[in-house]
Design a protein around this motif. Structure first.
Motif, PDB file in Angstrom:
ATOM      1  N   ALA A 176       0.833  -1.210   0.000  1.00  7.61           N
ATOM      2  CA  ALA A 176       0.000   0.000   0.000  1.00  7.61           C
ATOM      3  C   ALA A 176       0.866   1.258   0.000  1.00  7.61           C
ATOM      4  CB  ALA A 176      -0.925  -0.001   1.217  1.00  7.61           C
ATOM      5  N   SER A 177       1.927   1.261   0.813  1.00 10.62           N
ATOM      6  CA  SER A 177       2.825   2.420   0.897  1.00 10.62           C
ATOM      7  C   SER A 177       3.501   2.697  -0.437  1.00 10.62           C
ATOM      8  CB  SER A 177       3.890   2.177   1.967  1.00 10.62           C
ATOM      9  OG  SER A 177       3.307   2.020   3.226  1.00 10.62           O
ATOM     10  N   ILE A 178       3.934   1.634  -1.115  1.00 13.64           N
ATOM     11  CA  ILE A 178       4.584   1.793  -2.430  1.00 13.64           C
ATOM     12  C   ILE A 178       3.618   2.411  -3.429  1.00 13.64           C
ATOM     13  CG2 ILE A 178       5.558   0.531  -4.402  1.00 13.64           C
ATOM     14  CD1 ILE A 178       6.671  -1.495  -2.307  1.00 13.64           C
ATOM     15  N   LEU A 179       2.375   1.900  -3.469  1.00 16.26           N
ATOM     16  CA  LEU A 179       1.379   2.413  -4.415  1.00 16.26           C
ATOM     17  C   LEU A 179       1.073   3.885  -4.157  1.00 16.26           C
ATOM     18  CD1 LEU A 179      -1.163  -0.558  -4.606  1.00 16.26           C
ATOM     19  CD2 LEU A 179       0.537   0.098  -6.301  1.00 16.26           C
ATOM     20  N   MET A 180       0.891   4.273  -2.883  1.00 14.92           N
ATOM     21  CA  MET A 180       0.590   5.669  -2.563  1.00 14.92           C
ATOM     22  C   MET A 180       1.787   6.579  -2.840  1.00 14.92           C
ATOM     23  SD  MET A 180      -1.880   5.528   0.812  1.00 14.92           S
ATOM     24  CE  MET A 180      -0.893   4.414   1.808  1.00 14.92           C
TER      25      MET A 180
ATOM     26  N   SER B  34       2.176   7.256  -6.687  1.00 16.49           N
ATOM     27  CA  SER B  34       1.011   7.811  -7.395  1.00 16.49           C
ATOM     28  C   SER B  34       1.299   9.202  -7.947  1.00 16.49           C
ATOM     29  CB  SER B  34      -0.211   7.875  -6.462  1.00 16.49           C
ATOM     30  OG  SER B  34       0.058   8.720  -5.347  1.00 16.49           O
ATOM     31  N   PHE B  35       2.029  10.039  -7.184  1.00 17.47           N
ATOM     32  CA  PHE B  35       2.325  11.415  -7.635  1.00 17.47           C
ATOM     33  C   PHE B  35       3.329  11.446  -8.787  1.00 17.47           C
ATOM     34  CE2 PHE B  35       4.742  15.437  -7.179  1.00 17.47           C
ATOM     35  CZ  PHE B  35       3.722  16.309  -7.533  1.00 17.47           C
TER      36      PHE B  35
ATOM     37  N   GLY C 299       1.695  10.116 -11.889  1.00 19.38           N
ATOM     38  CA  GLY C 299       0.482  10.819 -12.328  1.00 19.38           C
ATOM     39  C   GLY C 299      -0.738   9.922 -12.387  1.00 19.38           C
ATOM     40  N   LEU C 300      -0.762   8.892 -11.551  1.00 14.55           N
ATOM     41  CA  LEU C 300      -1.894   7.949 -11.543  1.00 14.55           C
ATOM     42  C   LEU C 300      -2.596   8.030 -10.190  1.00 14.55           C
ATOM     43  CD1 LEU C 300      -0.113   4.867 -13.185  1.00 14.55           C
ATOM     44  CD2 LEU C 300      -1.856   6.291 -14.260  1.00 14.55           C
ATOM     45  N   PHE C 301      -3.702   8.798 -10.130  1.00 13.15           N
ATOM     46  CA  PHE C 301      -4.427   8.899  -8.862  1.00 13.15           C
ATOM     47  C   PHE C 301      -5.117   7.589  -8.505  1.00 13.15           C
ATOM     48  CE2 PHE C 301      -7.398  10.623 -12.080  1.00 13.15           C
ATOM     49  CZ  PHE C 301      -8.501   9.793 -11.884  1.00 13.15           C
TER      50      PHE C 301
END
Length: 467
Positions: free
Chosen positions: A96-100, A103-104, A107-109
């Motif tokens: 989860a931490s890697i994905l969040m 994200s910036f 550019g993938l919210f």
């Protein structure tokens, strides 16, 4: 025992508290990120209604993940063991931490949404398994105090999130992806420290039938001179269960022997979420503004609410010696009182110059009362009201009720506040009073009693006084 509680808590309820609080600080920065991403991707401005919807999804998907985590937490605790389930849970937090975090830059919210969902699953599992594990390895005379570790780490997580989320630290425009991905640090800490501690002794003997490993675990937790008494208690419970396998959640609903325990857990869990604690936090900013505190200083004053909760959880370790029943009834009755006073003070906020300060006092007093009773004791009682075969399923049910209530409050609360204004606290004071009355009439004192002794107390309620 103390070190075990710390190793369990850092990757358990700490994650829940931390991830509830850190999402508030970067709200404006995430709005800007959504606008910029949408513009670069579709070459047009993001509709304000769609922006509100996307932000609502990012904020509320956490509770949906929590619900999923609660539904699988009990099964994981049975299949992998209490310790094994917590260790595996950290893999979800790191992903989860890697994905969040990415994200910036990508550019993938959508990755932000997926990360919030996964960290919700992590929190749901942690809220289910951590109190289960602590409740099973704690000696009965220390069970209440050690189980408060659940509340201490939860409130500690909230406070840490509030501090780290300040704009001087990771709450700034450029640092917010680091803020959201920082939840990997507690996960890595638990992966480092928890393997040094044994599995739950009750799980080893009653579920696995491994008496030798159970004895070794008890010696580690309780000392080589004190473990025999606890070993005898576990053996008595094992004998009383006659090899009964862990039950599924739906089996508890049809089991007359745990009917009132189950009703009690559902009432307490719903009472905890619907007590008005969310309304207090919602109104805190308004109350502080009315007291004359500058808008840019309010985040620092809000830290006081986190400190309040944390101090109350710590003090409850000692005050637990008066008994769980008195603490939780007293907590709800005090919350009823503060809701009443706050309703009057918010109504007459403009009348006298000292009234805003009364409102401010009520905010802190309500939070202290919540930490004293519902915030700290609910998870402890859930562990104590059930024997080994029913406990994981009971936590799954309690977790499901808690997350559904959390989600419902999040969805309906703005409409309640807009419709009733300060009179919304009348609804909450009635709810607090009725929960206190229910606990007074139904729940026996559980302090210093074995799980079998507590089961016998409820036997009279479940099957009648003459049984």
């Amino acid at each position: 025992l103390f070190l075990a509680v710390c190793a369990v808590g850092i990757g358990g309820t700490f994650q829940y508290g931390y991830n509830v609080s850190i999402i508030n600080a970067p709200t404006q920065h995430i709005h800007k990120f959504l606008n910029e991403t949408w513009s670069s991707r579709y070459h047009k401005e993001l509709n304000p209604d769609l922006l509100t919807f996307l932000w609502s999804v990012i904020a509320s998907i956490f509770s949906l993940g929590g619900l999923c985590g609660a539904l699988i937490g009990g099964s994981m605790a049975i299949r992998l063991g209490r310790k094994g389930a917590l260790l595996m849970n950290n893999v979800i937090a790191i992903l989860a931490s890697i994905l969040m975090g990415i994200s910036f830059p990508t550019g993938l919210f959508e990755l932000l949404i997926a990360g919030r969902f996964l960290i919700g699953i992590n929190s749901g599992i942690g809220l289910c398994v951590q109190p289960l594990y602590i409740g099973e390895f704690a000696p009965k005379h220390l069970r209440g105090g050690l189980a408060m570790g659940t509340s201490i780490f939860l409130t500690g997580g909230i406070l840490t999130g509030q501090v780290i989320g300040l704009r001087e630290l990771l709450g700034g425009e450029k640092q917010w992806p680091l803020l959201l991905s920082s939840s990997c640090i507690p996960a890595l800490a638990q992966l480092l420290f928890l393997p040094w501690f044994p599995e739950s002794p009750r799980y080893l003997l009653i579920d696995r039938g491994d008496e030798l490993s159970c004895a070794k675990a008890l010696k580690r937790f309780h000392g080589s001179s004190e473990y025999r008494r606890e070993m005898e208690d576990i053996q008595r419970e094992c004998f009383a269960l006659h090899g009964e396998k862990p039950k599924k959640p739906w089996q508890l609903f049809t089991d007359r022997g745990v009917r009132w325990q189950l009703i009690t857990v559902i009432v307490m869990t719903m009472g905890q979420q619907l007590s008005g604690i969310n309304a207090i936090y919602f109104y805190a900013t308004y109350v502080f503004e009315q007291a004359g505190i500058l808008a840019e200083k309010i985040p620092y004053v809000t830290l006081g609410t986190g400190v309040c909760e944390c101090l109350t959880a710590l003090s409850c370790v000692r005050s637990n010696y008066v008994g769980r029943r008195y603490l939780i009834i007293g907590g709800y009755l005090l919350m009823t009182l503060w809701c009443t006073v706050l309703t009057f003070s918010l109504t007459y906020q403009e009348l006298y110059s000292w009234v805003p300060y009364m409102s401010m006092t009520c905010v802190f007093a309500f939070i202290l009362s919540f930490g004293l009773g519902p915030g700290g004791i609910t998870n402890t009682l859930t562990a104590e009201l059930f024997v080994q075969s029913s406990r994981p399923a009971a936590y799954m049910i309690a977790g499901t009720v808690s997350w559904i209530s959390f989600f419902t409050v999040g969805m309906l609360f703005p409409f309640i506040v807009n419709g009733l204004k300060q009179y919304c606290f009348v609804v909450f004071l009635l709810e607090c009073f009725f929960v206190a009355a229910f606990i007074f009439l139904v729940i026996p004192e559980t302090k210093n009693k074995s799980f079998l002794e507590i089961k016998k107390e409820f036997h009279k309620l479940n099957f009648g006084r003459n049984t």
